[in-house]
Scaffold this active site. Structure first.
Site, mmCIF file in Angstrom:
data_model
loop_
_atom_site.group_PDB
_atom_site.id
_atom_site.type_symbol
_atom_site.label_atom_id
_atom_site.label_comp_id
_atom_site.label_asym_id
_atom_site.label_seq_id
_atom_site.Cartn_x
_atom_site.Cartn_y
_atom_site.Cartn_z
ATOM 1 N N CYS A 101 0.863 -1.190 0.000
ATOM 2 C CA CYS A 101 0.000 0.000 0.000
ATOM 3 C C CYS A 101 0.895 1.235 0.000
ATOM 4 O O CYS A 101 1.653 1.445 0.940
ATOM 5 C CB CYS A 101 -0.900 -0.011 1.239
ATOM 6 S SG CYS A 101 -1.705 1.563 1.559
ATOM 7 N N CYS A 105 -3.648 7.358 -1.863
ATOM 8 C CA CYS A 105 -4.946 7.470 -2.544
ATOM 9 C C CYS A 105 -6.038 8.060 -1.658
ATOM 10 O O CYS A 105 -7.001 8.628 -2.170
ATOM 11 C CB CYS A 105 -5.393 6.102 -3.034
ATOM 12 S SG CYS A 105 -4.065 5.079 -3.620
ATOM 13 N N THR A 192 -4.350 5.260 7.169
ATOM 14 C CA THR A 192 -3.284 4.900 6.232
ATOM 15 C C THR A 192 -2.324 6.060 5.988
ATOM 16 O O THR A 192 -2.748 7.146 5.592
ATOM 17 C CB THR A 192 -3.921 4.454 4.896
ATOM 18 O OG1 THR A 192 -4.758 3.343 5.171
ATOM 19 C CG2 THR A 192 -2.876 4.073 3.875
ATOM 20 N N GLU A 257 -0.314 2.079 9.029
ATOM 21 C CA GLU A 257 -1.579 2.516 9.627
ATOM 22 C C GLU A 257 -1.325 2.945 11.057
ATOM 23 O O GLU A 257 -0.469 2.373 11.739
ATOM 24 C CB GLU A 257 -2.629 1.392 9.644
ATOM 25 C CG GLU A 257 -3.432 1.275 8.358
ATOM 26 C CD GLU A 257 -2.712 0.481 7.295
ATOM 27 O OE1 GLU A 257 -1.948 -0.424 7.667
ATOM 28 O OE2 GLU A 257 -2.894 0.779 6.099
ATOM 29 N N HIS A 292 -12.828 5.382 -3.252
ATOM 30 C CA HIS A 292 -11.760 4.581 -2.647
ATOM 31 C C HIS A 292 -11.941 3.089 -2.921
ATOM 32 O O HIS A 292 -10.955 2.355 -2.996
ATOM 33 C CB HIS A 292 -11.655 4.866 -1.148
ATOM 34 C CG HIS A 292 -10.293 4.536 -0.618
ATOM 35 N ND1 HIS A 292 -9.136 4.964 -1.235
ATOM 36 C CD2 HIS A 292 -9.894 3.782 0.428
ATOM 37 C CE1 HIS A 292 -8.090 4.499 -0.583
ATOM 38 N NE2 HIS A 292 -8.511 3.763 0.429
ATOM 39 N N TYR A 296 -9.080 0.379 -5.125
ATOM 40 C CA TYR A 296 -8.463 -0.898 -4.753
ATOM 41 C C TYR A 296 -7.942 -1.694 -5.943
ATOM 42 O O TYR A 296 -7.475 -2.818 -5.781
ATOM 43 C CB TYR A 296 -9.430 -1.715 -3.877
ATOM 44 C CG TYR A 296 -9.192 -1.419 -2.411
ATOM 45 C CD1 TYR A 296 -9.439 -0.150 -1.891
ATOM 46 C CD2 TYR A 296 -8.676 -2.375 -1.550
ATOM 47 C CE1 TYR A 296 -9.187 0.144 -0.575
ATOM 48 C CE2 TYR A 296 -8.421 -2.084 -0.220
ATOM 49 C CZ TYR A 296 -8.681 -0.828 0.264
ATOM 50 O OH TYR A 296 -8.414 -0.535 1.568
ATOM 51 N N CYS A 298 -5.345 -0.940 -6.881
ATOM 52 C CA CYS A 298 -3.953 -1.009 -6.401
ATOM 53 C C CYS A 298 -3.554 -2.456 -6.147
ATOM 54 O O CYS A 298 -2.407 -2.846 -6.359
ATOM 55 C CB CYS A 298 -3.783 -0.177 -5.137
ATOM 56 S SG CYS A 298 -4.704 -0.831 -3.710
ATOM 57 N N GLU A 446 -6.253 -5.686 4.850
ATOM 58 C CA GLU A 446 -6.713 -4.375 4.380
ATOM 59 C C GLU A 446 -7.658 -4.532 3.189
ATOM 60 O O GLU A 446 -8.618 -3.765 3.035
ATOM 61 C CB GLU A 446 -5.502 -3.525 3.994
ATOM 62 C CG GLU A 446 -5.828 -2.081 3.676
ATOM 63 C CD GLU A 446 -4.580 -1.348 3.230
ATOM 64 O OE1 GLU A 446 -4.064 -1.644 2.130
ATOM 65 O OE2 GLU A 446 -4.098 -0.494 3.991
HETATM 66 FE FE1 SF4 Z 1 -3.331 1.836 -0.088
HETATM 67 FE FE2 SF4 Z 1 -4.641 0.811 -2.151
HETATM 68 FE FE3 SF4 Z 1 -5.924 2.429 -0.407
HETATM 69 FE FE4 SF4 Z 1 -4.091 3.370 -2.141
HETATM 70 S S1 SF4 Z 1 -6.103 2.446 -2.624
HETATM 71 S S2 SF4 Z 1 -4.260 3.898 0.024
HETATM 72 S S3 SF4 Z 1 -2.602 1.727 -2.179
HETATM 73 S S4 SF4 Z 1 -5.066 0.384 -0.002
#
Ligand code: SF4
Length: 485
Positions: A101, A105, A192, A257, A292, A296, A298, A446
Site C-alpha cells: 500500500c 490514494c 493509512t 496505519e 476509494h 483498490y 492497487c 486491508e
Molecule cells: Fe493503499 Fe490501495 Fe488504499 Fe491506495 S487504494 S491507500 S494503495 S489500499
C-alpha cells in the site's frame, strides 16, 4: 521538463524531517519517524508516488486548471472520464513498483469527493465551503503535499449512534467553537500513511442524525498540529526490518496505519469544509467510499508482483513447465484482472457532478471492492501452493550467513543447479511477506476491511441492484400480467 512543484521522492523524504510529531511505536516515542527502520519502508512507498511523477509524467502528472501548472495526479480533481481512469492506471503501476500500500490514494479520493459535496452544500446552505476547499487544494498543489484522509472513527458500541455513546469522544466531534474556528476531540482508527503525510482531512464516518451537529465536521489540519498523537499499528513480522534484507522479504517498501488521537486540536475557519450540515454526511461518505473502493485496483498491481513471485519460485524449483503449475498461474492472472476490470469499469462509467468534478460509478466501485475482499485471499492460497512448504520452514538469514551452518544450507536448500540458494530464499521471503508477513496487512486484511468491510459493500450493492426493474424484464419475457386486485 519537470515543473518546480514536481518533487522527487528524496525531496519528499527531506520534507518530513524535523517535524515535532507526537508518534509512538512499541511503547516508545519516536523522535524522527523517517529514520526509524520499521517506519522507513512505508515512507519509501509514499516517496514512489513522487518518483513516478518524474519518471512517467503522462501517467502520474497533469496540468492543474486551478494553478495552471503541472502537478502530481494525486492532487488533481478529475473532470473527465479519462482522468478518473488514469487514477486507476497510476495506482496499478505503483502497486507493481512497491508491492504494498503506497498510501496516497486516501487524500486523492477525499479531495475528489469533497469537491462535489462542498459545491452541493453551498448550493443548499449559501455557505462558502467550496471556495475554501479550492484555495486549500491550490496550496496543496503548489507544494506537492500529501494529504491523509481521516474518516474511520473508533466507534465504541456499534449498536449505538455517535450521540448515544457513553463517551462522546468515540466519534470525532467539535468540543469547542470560537469566532476563529473549532476545536475537535476523538480518535480515527487505522489511518493509512498519516505520519508520512503533510496534512490531514478529518471527515465523518457515517450517516448522521439531525441532532448530531457537532459530529458533522470536515476540516484540514497540518499533521504536526498541536493536540494530535499517533500510535502506529503493529504489523505482522514488522520487526523483520531489523533482522536483515532477506528476512524482510520486501526490504524497501511497506504500508502504514496508525491510530490518531485528537485532543482539542484546532481547525481555523478557512480550513473548515463542513460544519454542522448533517444531511450531507451520507453523501460525503458514499462518494468518498465509491472513489476509494475502485481505488483498490492497487491490489491488482500488488497481485502482478505476487504472480511474478509465484512464477519465479516455480521456475527456480524446475517445475515451470508442468501443466498444473501453468494452470495455477493462469488462474491467478484471471483473478487479478477481475479486480482491475471491475475497478476500471467503475472509472470508465464516471459521470459529471454539478460541480464539474467526475464521480465514478458507485455500484461497480462496490463490486470491485467486494471482489478484492475474496480474490486476494485466493491469490495468496495459490501462491503458497506454488511456493511449497519451504515457505514457512525456511531457516533464518542469520543461519544462512553463519560460517558454521551456512555452507550446509547453501547445499541442501538449492533448487535448480543454475539458480543460487540465496535467490530461492529471497523469492520465498517475498511470497511470505505478501501472504503472511508485513505486506499481507495491505494485501489481505486491508483488502477485507479497508474502505469498509465486506458487508458495507453489500449494503451499497443492495441499494443499487434495481430489483424491480429486473423483475419487470423477466415478467415481460415470461408474458406475466399481474392483476392489481
Ligand atoms: Fe493503499 Fe490501495 Fe488504499 Fe491506495 S487504494 S491507500 S494503495 S489500499
Amino acid at each position: 521538463m519537470i515543473d518546480q512543484n514536481i518533487l522527487t521522492g528524496e525531496d519528499y523524504i527531506e520534507s518530513l524531517r524535523g517535524r515535532k510529531l507526537n508518534v509512538y511505536l512499541m511503547g516508545e516515542r519516536v523522535n524522527e519517524p523517517v529514520d526509524h527502520p520499521v517506519i522507513r519502508p512505508s515512507v519509501n512507498a509514499m516517496a514512489k508516488s513522487y518518483d513516478l511523477a518524474v519518471e512517467e509524467p503522462d501517467l502520474a502528472t497533469v496540468i492543474s486548471p486551478l494553478i495552471g501548472e503541472r502537478i502530481n495526479r494525486f492532487l488533481h480533481i478529475a473532470t473527465s472520464v479519462e482522468e478518473v481512469v488514469l487514477q486507476n492506471k497510476m495506482q496499478r503501476r505503483l502497486g507493481q513498483l512497491t508491492g504494498t500500500c503506497f498510501q496516497r490514494c486516501v487524500g486523492m479520493d477525499a479531495l475528489n469527493a469533497l469537491y462535489s459535496v462542498t459545491f452541493e452544500i453551498d448550493a443548499q446552505h449559501h455557505t462558502a465551503y467550496h471556495a475554501r476547499l479550492k484555495e486549500f487544494i491550490r496550496h496543496m498543489q503548489y507544494h506537492n503535499y500529501i494529504i491523509g484522509g481521516a474518516m474511520t472513527d473508533v466507534k465504541g458500541d456499534r449498536s449505538k449512534l455517535p450521540s448515544q455513546q457513553a463517551d462522546p469522544d468515540l466519534y470525532l466531534h467539535v468540543s469547542k467553537r470560537t469566532a476563529e474556528g473549532v476545536y475537535i476531540r476523538g480518535a480515527k482508527a487505522h489511518q493509512t500513511g498519516c505520519i508520512n503525510s503533510h496534512w490531514l482531512i478529518v471527515m465523518p464516518t457515517l450517516r448522521l442524525q439531525p441532532e448530531e451537529v457537532d459530529y458533522a465536521i470536515v476540516g484540514a489540519l497540518p499533521v504536526d498540529a498541536e493536540g494530535i498523537t499517533y500510535v502506529i499499528g503493529r504489523q505482522s513480522c514488522d520487526t523483520r526490518s531489523l533482522e536483515g534484507e532477506i528476512e524482510a522479504g520486501n526490504a524497501d517498501f511497506s504500508g502504514q496505519e496508525a491510530l490518531i488521537i485528537f485532543e482539542d486540536a484546532f481547525i481555523p475557519n478557512d480550513l473548515i469544509f463542513m460544519n454542522g450540515e448533517t444531511e450531507f454526511s451520507a453523501m460525503l461518505v458514499e462518494r468518498f467510499t465509491a472513489f476509494h473502493r475502485r481505488s483498490y485496483v492497487c491490489k491488482s498491481g500488488v497481485g502482478d508482483v505476487l504472480i511474478g513471485a509465484a512464477a519465479t519460485i516455480a521456475n527456480y524449483n524446475g517445475v515451470e513447465r508442468a501443466s498444473h503449475i501453468r494452470d495455477k498461474l493462469v488462474e491467478m492472472t484471471y483473478l487479478n484482472e477481475t479486480i482491475f476490470a471491475t475497478g476500471i469499469a467503475s472509472s470508465y462509467q464516471s459521470h459529471a457532478t454539478p460541480s464539474g468534478a467526475y464521480l465514478c460509478d458507485e455500484l461497480l466501485a462496490n463490486v470491485c471492492k467486494q471482489q478484492v475482499t475474496r480474490i486476494t485471499f485466493e491469490m495468496a492460497r495459490l501462491a503458497q501452493d506454488l511456493a511449497g512448504g519451504l515457505l514457512v520452514t525456511l531457516p533464518s538469514e542469520a543461519d544462512y550467513r553463519s560460517a558454521e551452518i551456512g555452507p550446509v544450507l547453501e547445499k541442501y536448500l538449492k533448487g535448480r543447479e543454475d539458480v543460487s540458494t540465496e535467490s530461492r530464499m529471497r523469492i520465498l521471503r517475498l511470497i511470505e511477506n505478501l501472504t503472511l508477513g508485513r505486506n499481507a496487512v495491505g494485501y489481505l486484511t486491508e483488502s477485507l476491511h479497508g474502505a469498509g468491510s465486506p458487508q458495507a459493500q453489500r449494503i451499497q450493492i443492495q441499494r443499487q441492484m434495481r430489483l424491480e426493474f429486473k423483475q419487470q424484464l423477466a415478467k415481460k419475457l415470461a408474458r406475466i400480467q399481474e392483476s392489481r386486485s
